[in-house]
Design a protein around this motif. Structure first.
Motif, PDB file in Angstrom:
ATOM      1  N   GLU A  21      41.567  48.785  33.826  1.00 25.28           N
ATOM      2  CA  GLU A  21      42.349  47.681  33.270  1.00 25.28           C
ATOM      3  C   GLU A  21      42.861  48.024  31.864  1.00 25.28           C
ATOM      4  O   GLU A  21      43.900  47.534  31.436  1.00 25.28           O
ATOM      5  CB  GLU A  21      41.488  46.420  33.175  1.00 25.28           C
ATOM      6  CG  GLU A  21      40.549  46.229  34.348  1.00 25.28           C
ATOM      7  CD  GLU A  21      41.086  45.265  35.382  1.00 25.28           C
ATOM      8  OE1 GLU A  21      41.424  44.144  35.010  1.00 25.28           O
ATOM      9  OE2 GLU A  21      41.186  45.652  36.568  1.00 25.28           O
ATOM     10  N   THR A  66      47.670  52.017  39.473  1.00 25.11           N
ATOM     11  CA  THR A  66      48.462  50.937  40.076  1.00 25.11           C
ATOM     12  C   THR A  66      47.911  49.552  39.748  1.00 25.11           C
ATOM     13  O   THR A  66      48.563  48.549  40.012  1.00 25.11           O
ATOM     14  CB  THR A  66      48.565  51.105  41.614  1.00 25.11           C
ATOM     15  OG1 THR A  66      47.249  51.071  42.162  1.00 25.11           O
ATOM     16  CG2 THR A  66      49.237  52.414  41.978  1.00 25.11           C
ATOM     17  N   ALA A  67      46.713  49.496  39.203  1.00 28.76           N
ATOM     18  CA  ALA A  67      46.149  48.206  38.789  1.00 28.76           C
ATOM     19  C   ALA A  67      46.635  47.809  37.404  1.00 28.76           C
ATOM     20  O   ALA A  67      46.495  46.657  36.992  1.00 28.76           O
ATOM     21  CB  ALA A  67      44.625  48.276  38.804  1.00 28.76           C
ATOM     22  N   LEU A  69      49.011  46.684  34.444  1.00 23.52           N
ATOM     23  CA  LEU A  69      50.099  45.680  34.485  1.00 23.52           C
ATOM     24  C   LEU A  69      51.470  46.306  34.259  1.00 23.52           C
ATOM     25  O   LEU A  69      52.494  45.660  34.479  1.00 23.52           O
ATOM     26  CB  LEU A  69      49.821  44.587  33.461  1.00 23.52           C
ATOM     27  CG  LEU A  69      48.521  43.821  33.732  1.00 23.52           C
ATOM     28  CD1 LEU A  69      48.243  42.844  32.621  1.00 23.52           C
ATOM     29  CD2 LEU A  69      48.588  43.109  35.073  1.00 23.52           C
ATOM     30  N   SER A  72      54.983  48.241  38.243  1.00 23.21           N
ATOM     31  CA  SER A  72      55.703  47.258  39.057  1.00 23.21           C
ATOM     32  C   SER A  72      56.774  48.018  39.834  1.00 23.21           C
ATOM     33  O   SER A  72      57.907  47.608  39.963  1.00 23.21           O
ATOM     34  CB  SER A  72      56.329  46.198  38.159  1.00 23.21           C
ATOM     35  OG  SER A  72      57.192  45.382  38.904  1.00 23.21           O
ATOM     36  N   SER A  77      50.613  46.320  44.176  1.00 24.26           N
ATOM     37  CA  SER A  77      50.054  46.981  42.986  1.00 24.26           C
ATOM     38  C   SER A  77      48.539  46.960  43.084  1.00 24.26           C
ATOM     39  O   SER A  77      47.998  47.685  43.919  1.00 24.26           O
ATOM     40  CB  SER A  77      50.574  46.336  41.700  1.00 24.26           C
ATOM     41  OG  SER A  77      50.314  44.971  41.681  1.00 24.26           O
ATOM     42  N   LYS A  78      47.891  46.131  42.306  1.00 25.06           N
ATOM     43  CA  LYS A  78      46.428  46.140  42.309  1.00 25.06           C
ATOM     44  C   LYS A  78      45.878  45.608  43.633  1.00 25.06           C
ATOM     45  O   LYS A  78      46.319  44.571  44.113  1.00 25.06           O
ATOM     46  CB  LYS A  78      45.952  45.242  41.171  1.00 25.06           C
ATOM     47  CG  LYS A  78      44.455  45.223  40.982  1.00 25.06           C
ATOM     48  CD  LYS A  78      44.059  44.201  39.930  1.00 25.06           C
ATOM     49  CE  LYS A  78      42.549  44.164  39.809  1.00 25.06           C
ATOM     50  NZ  LYS A  78      42.125  43.194  38.775  1.00 25.06           N
ATOM     51  N   GLY A 291      47.892  41.494  48.408  1.00 31.03           N
ATOM     52  CA  GLY A 291      47.131  42.456  47.615  1.00 31.03           C
ATOM     53  C   GLY A 291      45.962  43.130  48.312  1.00 31.03           C
ATOM     54  O   GLY A 291      45.102  43.718  47.654  1.00 31.03           O
ATOM     55  N   ASN A 444      50.745  41.762  40.861  1.00 29.22           N
ATOM     56  CA  ASN A 444      49.416  41.951  40.281  1.00 29.22           C
ATOM     57  C   ASN A 444      48.888  40.584  39.838  1.00 29.22           C
ATOM     58  O   ASN A 444      49.504  39.925  39.001  1.00 29.22           O
ATOM     59  CB  ASN A 444      49.507  42.907  39.085  1.00 29.22           C
ATOM     60  CG  ASN A 444      48.133  43.332  38.605  1.00 29.22           C
ATOM     61  OD1 ASN A 444      47.192  42.531  38.588  1.00 29.22           O
ATOM     62  ND2 ASN A 444      48.006  44.593  38.228  1.00 29.22           N
ATOM     63  N   ASP A 446      46.700  39.726  37.943  1.00 33.34           N
ATOM     64  CA  ASP A 446      46.302  39.600  36.535  1.00 33.34           C
ATOM     65  C   ASP A 446      47.488  39.382  35.601  1.00 33.34           C
ATOM     66  O   ASP A 446      47.297  39.118  34.408  1.00 33.34           O
ATOM     67  CB  ASP A 446      45.545  40.863  36.084  1.00 33.34           C
ATOM     68  CG  ASP A 446      44.250  41.053  36.853  1.00 33.34           C
ATOM     69  OD1 ASP A 446      43.746  40.053  37.401  1.00 33.34           O
ATOM     70  OD2 ASP A 446      43.745  42.190  36.916  1.00 33.34           O
ATOM     71  N   THR A 447      48.693  39.538  36.138  1.00 32.09           N
ATOM     72  CA  THR A 447      49.874  39.387  35.277  1.00 32.09           C
ATOM     73  C   THR A 447      49.989  37.954  34.749  1.00 32.09           C
ATOM     74  O   THR A 447      49.863  36.991  35.497  1.00 32.09           O
ATOM     75  CB  THR A 447      51.153  39.750  36.074  1.00 32.09           C
ATOM     76  OG1 THR A 447      51.048  41.096  36.522  1.00 32.09           O
ATOM     77  CG2 THR A 447      52.397  39.612  35.199  1.00 32.09           C
TER      78      THR A 447
END
Lengths: 471, 471
Positions: A21, A66-67, A69, A72, A77-78, A291, A444, A446-447
């Motif tokens: 991360e 790829t995790a 942020l 893209s 992604s993640k 995902g 993702n 987390d975005t």
């Protein structure tokens, strides 16, 4: 020895996972430079674990994170953690999903998930299978329709048969062209219907084209509604195409590789996939918006139980399928499939589904739509950026505004490549009406809005730098 | 949280790996019984890690332990450790192999391995790709040949084209039937050539069939030499078929899914795959005899550089393949392929190859042949067992001898099922000349002569028990 290597890998991965991360994207290198670092030519056969782990470390540090942020670049992604854990478990247990005997748990989980999806989509008396991806699923749906429309084609081939014509949005995925080629139907027999201003198939032009086909004595057999076109993210109107299907009697397939999972959200289903339950087949990827770890696709067929087996089965299989029954969902899932050995994709789907459920996945997708709206506003508010086409759903097609003296396509391609080569951000591109656009999609979980702000800041900053040099 | 779950999984897998060699096969349960244990209906969406790990434990304890020496159910068993580690690494890193940008290391490794295999096979100016399995590879080879033999088929389809006929050993794999069906060529146009007493295509009958086809005005386009037939393990004579190819000008494909990797051994290549370098295409699975984790297949094509791209490419791909070059091996491997998103199979192949090398793999395969000879002797020496057909290579087709009053097919099927249901041994079956046989193949590198003794002891013991009950 086995335990020792597993320990060593565990340590390495835990370190990698911890950093994932926080670490930037891997530094992007050109092929020749990366080759030198990898030393792929090193002599083989030493049975040397240090060398193996050296390559593993290189793999992890030179493959894009790829995790992160800042990735893209694709429509995924993640990956979710339950699905990554499942991939590790299936690799360690090592079996394949073609027979119940070799993979009893995976078989039960796959059948269960197919049943759940059929129920949620609303396909009665339907059946499903997990394929090697949407390209494969689109081809298989088309093959089922081909064999249904042309009696005897399975035994005798396409020789002497009437000509089949398929219809897609001009922006449909290239796997539909590939399917025509594979199935012997010919690329010229795929009619690409121009899209309207919103990127949807123009229904009047579709009907006109269908009528012309019938007048020519050819057969209208397959129309694909794309649910989330690759570049623009448009959703063809299922309802309007269904009206035509009732009139002209073709197979209506929904390619929802990208936007299909929106059916899991009540509000998004109504908005984007209304009347999905009345279509003939539907495919969607769990590995894109939801995902789940790559590859995780499902193809569902409405009514017509038994069509997979009647379409796909061929040859002598008694060496592998021992004691199959005559149920609709046979004992061995391989009996349904065009593959023999099949990867186990069901454990990751099952674990992820049980963990997040329809609610967890649809919350995620609804959030992506909110974020897309937020990103759209940034573009509209910026004096440096322009939205090249209207946002239809999750996709943003925009570009950096350039003065008339500068080739905008070239500039934006270079801008995007510079971001990549400097390992600042990996973002995809596309072409709309001959204009090169940046295709920004969020996959993702987390975005946040802050990350989106940051992306556009980096993008504009790089663009302005490039512009200064040119002017 | 992520680290915590990874730790928990690591612990669980280390325990599992430790036990794997010592633990028996998982207890074989019927679908309904296993369903009850799995509790797949449990409500979803709780985001509960304990439940996730509960299912993982159930998965591991109820899936057959394929590394166990009592698993001989399929043509693969225990996977090599470098390849399992690679699978875990690719799952954790999470990318796909279609573009260089998203998977630079995997792309370089795949190209390198393809180059190595082309060189070792002796295909000049050839090209290769990793596919989703041999079924897919056989279909793709046939598709290349179809599009080569029929000008314009890609654009216009098979309508109005001359009829193509393909020829295979009657014992060839069912994926060749499937390929005819998929490609629109029709099952009836696959001519199955009777085999001789050794299980090889009868060359005189093949030539006769070819001549008849030509007399009928149809095109002889594709002959498959099977290198290691599924049940008997026979190798078609490549040399003899090459003579016919020079005369009749068809595409000679070698399906070496099972026996193909024998080319890595000098002596076995001479024995089984002589003149391989002169054929037109060749596919083989690294996940069968070489033991690389599932799925790991390669399709190679001789000469004819560029044929993958000219055969497979279709539609608009500029959204994904940015800045591809015109090299033979393009920047993005996806440009060669029928897939869009592609799993990364190259890391496991690369790591395994570097660890074991050609020598490591060929030693393993040569040892399997020695063990097959050893097992053959046991069968020949036993008064309870009979070898139903001559051993040609790695496969043993035998059965328990029954008195005339007992249906031998039914008896041997029950014997095999009893071994499975009692979780004593998982072994495959097959049919030769309408006789049900036990198909015993060794693909676990840990198997020793002692283990083979033990297998036959268990088999005979169960057979005698069954016989006693019946008489």
């Amino acid at each position: 020895m086995q335990q020792k290597q597993m320990n060593r890998l565990s340590e390495l991965l835990l370190k990698y996972n911890h950093n994932q991360e926080n670490e930037p994207l891997a530094k992007h290198l050109q092929e020749d430079d990366l080759k030198k670092i990898l030393e792929v030519e090193k002599i083989e056969g030493n049975q040397n674990w240090d060398e193996t782990f050296d390559w593993i470390e290189k793999y992890l540090s030179h493959s894009p994170n790829t995790a992160n942020l800042d990735f893209s670049n694709r429509m995924w992604s993640k990956a979710t953690l339950p699905s990554i854990l499942a991939e590790i478990v299936t690799a360690t247990n090592h079996s394949d999903a073609s027979t119940y005997e070799s993979a009893p748990v995976a078989t039960i989980m796959e059948k269960y998930m197919i049943g759940e999806m059929l129920r949620l989509v609303g396909y009665l008396d339907g059946e499903g299978q997990m394929t090697t991806g949407s390209s494969n699923a689109n081809m298989l749906a088309m093959m089922c329709a081909r064999n249904l429309f042309l009696e005897g084609v399975k035994a005798s081939g396409l020789y002497g048969q009437k000509k089949l014509k398929a219809f897609v949005n001009e922006d449909a995925h290239y796997s539909l062209d590939k399917a025509m080629n594979i199935l012997g139907l010919g690329l010229d027999n795929l009619i690409k219907i121009p899209s309207d201003k919103d990127g949807r198939m123009d229904i009047a032009l579709l009907e006109k084209s269908i009528q012309e086909t019938i007048e020519n004595g050819d057969i209208v057999f397959f129309v694909t509604a794309t649910s989330g076109t690759t570049v623009r993210g448009a959703f063809d109107s299922i309802k309007q195409i269904l009206n035509l299907r009732d009139k002209y009697n073709f197979w209506l397939h929904v390619d929802g590789a990208w936007g299909g999972p929106a059916f899991l959200s009540k509000s998004l289903r109504l908005k984007f996939l209304d009347h999905l339950e009345d279509t003939d087949s539907f495919t969607f990827d769990f590995h894109k918006m939801p995902g789940i770890a790559l590859i995780c696709n499902m193809l569902l067929i409405n009514k017509r139980r038994g069509i997979f087996k009647s379409t796909c089965s061929a040859g002598t299989t008694n060496y592998i399928f021992h004691g199959g029954t005559k149920e609709v969902l046979p004992k061995n899932l391989g009996e349904f499939s065009l593959q023999c050995g099949r990867r186990i994709d069901s454990l990751k789907l099952f674990l992820d589904w049980k963990f997040f459920g329809a609610k967890g996945i649809s919350d995620k997708i609804e959030n992506y739509l909110e974020l897309a709206k937020y990103a759209e506003k940034i573009i509209l508010d910026s004096s440096n950026l322009e939205l090249v086409v209207k946002r239809e759903s999750f996709n943003l097609c925009f570009r950096f505004i350039t003065p008339d003296t500068i080739d905008s396509n070239e500039f934006n391609q270079n801008l995007r490549n510079n971001l990549l080569n400097k390992s600042i951000f990996m973002v995809g591109t596309g072409v709309v009406d001959k204009q090169l656009i940046i295709r920004y999609v969020i996959t993702n979980p987390d975005t946040t809005k802050k990350d989106i702000d940051l992306f556009f800041k980096k993008f504009e900053c790089e663009g302005l730098k490039m512009l200064q040099k040119l002017l």
